[in-house]
Design a protein around this motif. Structure first.
Motif, PDB file in Angstrom:
ATOM      1  N   GLY A  64     -23.524  32.991  34.481  1.00 24.80           N
ATOM      2  CA  GLY A  64     -22.311  33.660  34.939  1.00 24.80           C
ATOM      3  C   GLY A  64     -21.076  33.153  34.217  1.00 24.80           C
ATOM      4  N   HIS A  65     -21.292  32.516  33.073  1.00 25.00           N
ATOM      5  CA  HIS A  65     -20.177  31.870  32.362  1.00 25.00           C
ATOM      6  C   HIS A  65     -19.008  32.816  32.113  1.00 25.00           C
ATOM      7  N   ARG A  66     -19.301  34.039  31.716  1.00 25.53           N
ATOM      8  CA  ARG A  66     -18.218  34.961  31.379  1.00 25.53           C
ATOM      9  C   ARG A  66     -17.597  35.578  32.629  1.00 25.53           C
ATOM     10  N   GLN A  67     -18.089  35.202  33.812  1.00 26.52           N
ATOM     11  CA  GLN A  67     -17.486  35.689  35.035  1.00 26.52           C
ATOM     12  C   GLN A  67     -16.249  34.864  35.395  1.00 26.52           C
ATOM     13  N   TYR A  68     -16.157  33.686  34.782  1.00 24.24           N
ATOM     14  CA  TYR A  68     -15.026  32.816  35.083  1.00 24.24           C
ATOM     15  C   TYR A  68     -13.816  33.252  34.264  1.00 24.24           C
ATOM     16  N   THR A  69     -12.642  33.174  34.886  1.00 23.22           N
ATOM     17  CA  THR A  69     -11.436  33.530  34.153  1.00 23.22           C
ATOM     18  C   THR A  69     -10.508  32.339  33.991  1.00 23.22           C
ATOM     19  N   SER A  70     -10.801  31.225  34.652  1.00 18.80           N
ATOM     20  CA  SER A  70      -9.860  30.102  34.562  1.00 18.80           C
ATOM     21  C   SER A  70      -9.926  29.470  33.179  1.00 18.80           C
ATOM     22  N   ASN A  71      -8.782  29.033  32.721  1.00 17.18           N
ATOM     23  CA  ASN A  71      -8.718  28.452  31.384  1.00 17.18           C
ATOM     24  C   ASN A  71      -8.975  26.954  31.431  1.00 17.18           C
ATOM     25  N   LEU A  72      -8.909  26.356  30.254  1.00 13.30           N
ATOM     26  CA  LEU A  72      -9.271  24.951  30.125  1.00 13.30           C
ATOM     27  C   LEU A  72      -8.411  24.037  30.996  1.00 13.30           C
ATOM     28  N   VAL A  73      -7.118  24.302  31.034  1.00 12.32           N
ATOM     29  CA  VAL A  73      -6.227  23.439  31.818  1.00 12.32           C
ATOM     30  C   VAL A  73      -6.564  23.549  33.300  1.00 12.32           C
ATOM     31  N   GLN A  74      -6.788  24.787  33.744  1.00 15.46           N
ATOM     32  CA  GLN A  74      -7.151  24.976  35.152  1.00 15.46           C
ATOM     33  C   GLN A  74      -8.458  24.265  35.477  1.00 15.46           C
ATOM     34  N   GLN A  75      -9.348  24.207  34.485  1.00 18.37           N
ATOM     35  CA  GLN A  75     -10.627  23.532  34.718  1.00 18.37           C
ATOM     36  C   GLN A  75     -10.453  22.020  34.706  1.00 18.37           C
ATOM     37  N   ALA A  76      -9.652  21.519  33.756  1.00 14.99           N
ATOM     38  CA  ALA A  76      -9.479  20.069  33.640  1.00 14.99           C
ATOM     39  C   ALA A  76      -8.755  19.508  34.863  1.00 14.99           C
ATOM     40  N   LEU A  77      -7.918  20.325  35.484  1.00 17.13           N
ATOM     41  CA  LEU A  77      -7.178  19.843  36.659  1.00 17.13           C
ATOM     42  C   LEU A  77      -7.847  20.262  37.965  1.00 17.13           C
ATOM     43  N   HIS A  78      -8.951  20.997  37.850  1.00 19.87           N
ATOM     44  CA  HIS A  78      -9.658  21.515  39.025  1.00 19.87           C
ATOM     45  C   HIS A  78      -8.688  22.190  39.988  1.00 19.87           C
ATOM     46  N   LEU A  79      -7.897  23.108  39.471  1.00 21.72           N
ATOM     47  CA  LEU A  79      -6.922  23.801  40.311  1.00 21.72           C
ATOM     48  C   LEU A  79      -7.642  24.700  41.322  1.00 21.72           C
ATOM     49  N   PRO A  80      -6.980  25.026  42.409  1.00 20.67           N
ATOM     50  CA  PRO A  80      -7.626  25.826  43.458  1.00 20.67           C
ATOM     51  C   PRO A  80      -8.256  27.119  42.930  1.00 20.67           C
ATOM     52  N   ILE A  81      -7.595  27.757  41.944  1.00 17.37           N
ATOM     53  CA  ILE A  81      -8.133  29.021  41.445  1.00 17.37           C
ATOM     54  C   ILE A  81      -9.556  28.819  40.897  1.00 17.37           C
ATOM     55  N   LEU A  82      -9.789  27.692  40.231  1.00 17.65           N
ATOM     56  CA  LEU A  82     -11.128  27.426  39.707  1.00 17.65           C
ATOM     57  C   LEU A  82     -12.116  27.230  40.850  1.00 17.65           C
TER      58      LEU A  82
END
Lengths: 318, 339
Positions: free
Chosen positions: A164-182
């Motif tokens: 489901g990798h391409r189902q994700y829309t969060s970018n690298l920064v959102q992933q590195a900070l584990h933001l709520p959207i991720l």
């Protein structure tokens, strides 16, 4: 101008916000969803038209496909059409070029010549040869591999999340900070994965590492992965290889269920003639990269050329 | 079947952020104890040094353990950071933040270059190539300036004058932040995509993972971490004679590789532990034995033996040993409770 991958990303964002608006009953997501939808529509409108069309009911049009490796003509001028919603079997003796055809459709090989036109999941007809190998999945084409390529270092559930990798829309920064959207996105994709696992009867294995699982289960994981991304065309490379009779029977039921449930087209290469004749609506027989016969299983079975290719010709032997 | 009781302490300890905060607290406490004269300052100095290597090693952990890319160029990238720090801070008299940004920019560029190369060359050949690249960088740096030395007497960060103690905390905080970012990345689609790429490039591509994107990313991240390590080294140790220092030679790259393998290539904590084993044993134990002091080359042998043992018996490294041990303890406890 916008690219298809941008449109897909926006579409996923809209889906996610709409899901969240319902789940959390929060108006802020409803607002965000409307904003994202507006952007999506703009991007869709800006999407350059491919100017291609396919006859009604056809999902994949392979025309004059050639794949040469030096002097070896693995596929040589192959033409066939796959209709929407059918189970299409590609058969042929060993070395006939079946897997090469699959690799061309999924762009693992760039064909030497020929066109591959495909109606993607949003109804647009695209030229697959212009897609990168990792973008083919966005059009709705997913595949399995002849020698199971499961990610052994990940759990079964994580294997599906990778799919489901391409189902994700969060970018690298959102992933590195584990933001709520991720985290929310992760939950949504996980839920989808759980549904697929349930459908495939794999729920019991979800936390197991793929390493060391029985072959039959690995094969199922491969198929499960194809269901993670709203497939339009599923390509199965020898799904029954290495399975026993009971498992094969189960597989044929499963393939039919997938077609009903996910409303997709299935293209498969298989050596197990019983399975092919049982489930396929159309069978295409090839030999040395050339088309021998195409039609219903009965027609292909009765074809003289096909019989010759499989059993040896009767030229001078008898 | 006993019902799983909620154990808030255990749940908390499983949270990466809590783990990092605990680690930071312990390390900070050691520094405070040393200031109070309870622990020798050389011990804390060794700790600080080791933490710098830990920064470098966790970046390498992402490259080797997750992306499956072998590199022997770590030392060269450390050099980039060290020299960037020297020129920005010492020669141009600019603040630390500028040095940090310059280090970031330089290492990203080099990371992208190596990443592009990795798309064409794989496995052992990539390792050899990066080794060559690191030697080129080292020799270039040596020609440019053979000794770099930073005088921190007028270097401030957020208005605080940087001395020995502040440098130690700078290293500690940097390690903690990078560790947090890295463990977040590992537990997100990016980490899984990298593992997929390591296991099967064709499956990864079929599932929509761009090899180019993730190989570049892996190299950029590990290069950035290594360069930040070099920058921290210049802040903490403050001088380096490139010709005689082993920091920029192959032995550092190998030690980092060893630390990652011994610690467990898929676990940043395991990797940190591996660094503490390799550098800790060197600076606290072996350096006190006269034989090793006379023959420093034999120190590398100890590392080599450790690598062999771990690869043979515990391919998952110390992370695996730890997991097996806690599992064993847990079953023992459960049996004890049942009896």
């Amino acid at each position: 101008m916008s690219s298809y991958s941008q449109v897909e990303r926006l579409r996923r964002r809209v889906e996610l916000y709409e899901e969240l608006a319902v789940l959390e009953n929060a108006e802020k997501y409803g607002k965000k969803a409307r904003g994202a939808r507006q952007k999506l529509e703009n991007a869709r409108a800006a999407l350059p038209s491919t100017g291609l069309t396919l006859p009604e009911g056809v999902v994949l049009d392979v025309r004059g496909l050639c794949m040469y490796f030096g002097g070896v003509k693995a596929v040589d001028g192959l033409t066939f059409q796959v209709k929407k919603g059918e189970i299409f079997g590609l058969i042929g003796p060993n070395g006939a070029g079946k897997t090469t055809v699959f690799n061309c459709i999924t762009q693992f090989y760039k064909p030497t010549a020929g066109t591959l036109h495909f109606e993607n999941k949003s109804g647009q007809v695209v030229d697959l040869n212009r897609e990168k190998v990792h973008d083919v999945i966005l059009q709705g084409i997913v595949r399995t591999f002849q020698n199971v390529e499961v990610i052994r270092e990940l759990s079964v559930l994580d294997n599906l999340l990778v799919a489901g990798h391409r189902q994700y829309t969060s970018n690298l920064v959102q992933q590195a900070l584990h933001l709520p959207i991720l985290r929310k996105e992760e939950r949504a994709v996980r839920e989808r994965a759980m549904k697929v696992l349930d459908f495939m009867g794999l729920t019991a294995y979800k936390d197991w590492y793929a390493f060391g699982l029985p072959y039959g289960v690995l094969k199922k994981i491969e198929i499960a992965r194809t269901l993670m991304c709203e497939p339009q065309l599923i390509i199965l490379d020898e799904p029954a290889a290495g399975l026993n009779d009971t498992e094969t029977a189960e597989l044929s039921r499963l393939i039919r269920r997938i077609r009903e449930e996910y409303r997709c087209t299935i293209l498969l290469v298989e050596h197990d003639m019983g399975l092919v004749m049982d489930i396929c609506d159309t069978v295409c027989a090839i030999s040395f990269g050339k088309l021998l016969a195409i039609g219903t299983p009965g027609q292909v079975q009765a074809d003289k050329d096909v019989q010759a290719a499989y059993l040896g010709g009767d030229d001078g032997e008898v | 079947m006993t019902t799983q009781k909620k154990n808030p302490v255990r749940d908390l300890m499983r949270n990466p952020l809590a783990q990092i905060l605990l680690f930071t607290a312990v390390m900070a406490l050691l520094q405070v104890l040393s200031s109070a004269g309870l622990i020798s300052s050389s011990f804390v100095y060794a700790l600080g040094n080791t933490m710098i290597y830990a920064v470098i090693a966790i970046g390498f952990c992402l490259l080797l353990g997750y992306s499956g890319l072998a590199s022997l160029g770590t030392a060269g990238f450390i050099g980039l950071g060290a020299y960037a720090a020297f020129y920005v801070i010492q020669e141009f008299g600019l603040p630390y933040t500028v040095a940090f940004l310059v280090t970031l920019a330089v290492s990203i560029v080099i990371g992208v270059v190596v990443g592009f190369i990795s798309l064409r060359i794989e496995g052992i050949y990539l390792a050899i190539l990066t080794l060559g690249l690191a030697e080129i960088i080292r020799n270039l740096l040596m020609v440019i300036k053979s000794t770099v030395k930073i005088d921190l007497s007028n270097v401030k960060l957020f208005g605080i004058q940087i001395g020995d103690r502040e440098a130690y905390f700078l290293v500690l905080v940097t390690l903690a932040v990078l560790m947090w970012l890295l463990s977040n990345l590992i537990n997100s689609p990016t980490g899984r995509a990298m593992l997929a790429m390591k296991n099967s490039t064709s499956a990864a591509q079929a599932m929509g993972i761009s090899l180019m994107k993730y190989r570049l990313l892996a190299f950029v991240i590990s290069t950035v971490f290594a360069a930040i390590g070099g920058l921290l080294y210049m802040m903490f140790v403050r001088n380096m004679t490139t010709a005689t220092s082993t920091l920029l030679t192959l032995s550092t790259s190998l030690n980092i590789l060893g630390a990652v393998i011994i610690g467990g290539a898929k676990s940043p904590w395991g990797t940190t532990f591996g660094v503490f084993i390799i550098y800790g044993i060197q600076s606290m134990f072996l350096s006190k034995i006269p034989f090793f002091v006379k023959n420093p080359a034999f120190i590398t042998m100890v590392t080599g033996v450790l690598i062999i043992l771990v690869v043979m018996f515990f391919p998952g490294g110390f992370a695996q040993i730890f997991a097996q041990f806690t599992g064993w303890v847990r079953t023992k406890l459960r049996k004890g409770a049942a009896a």
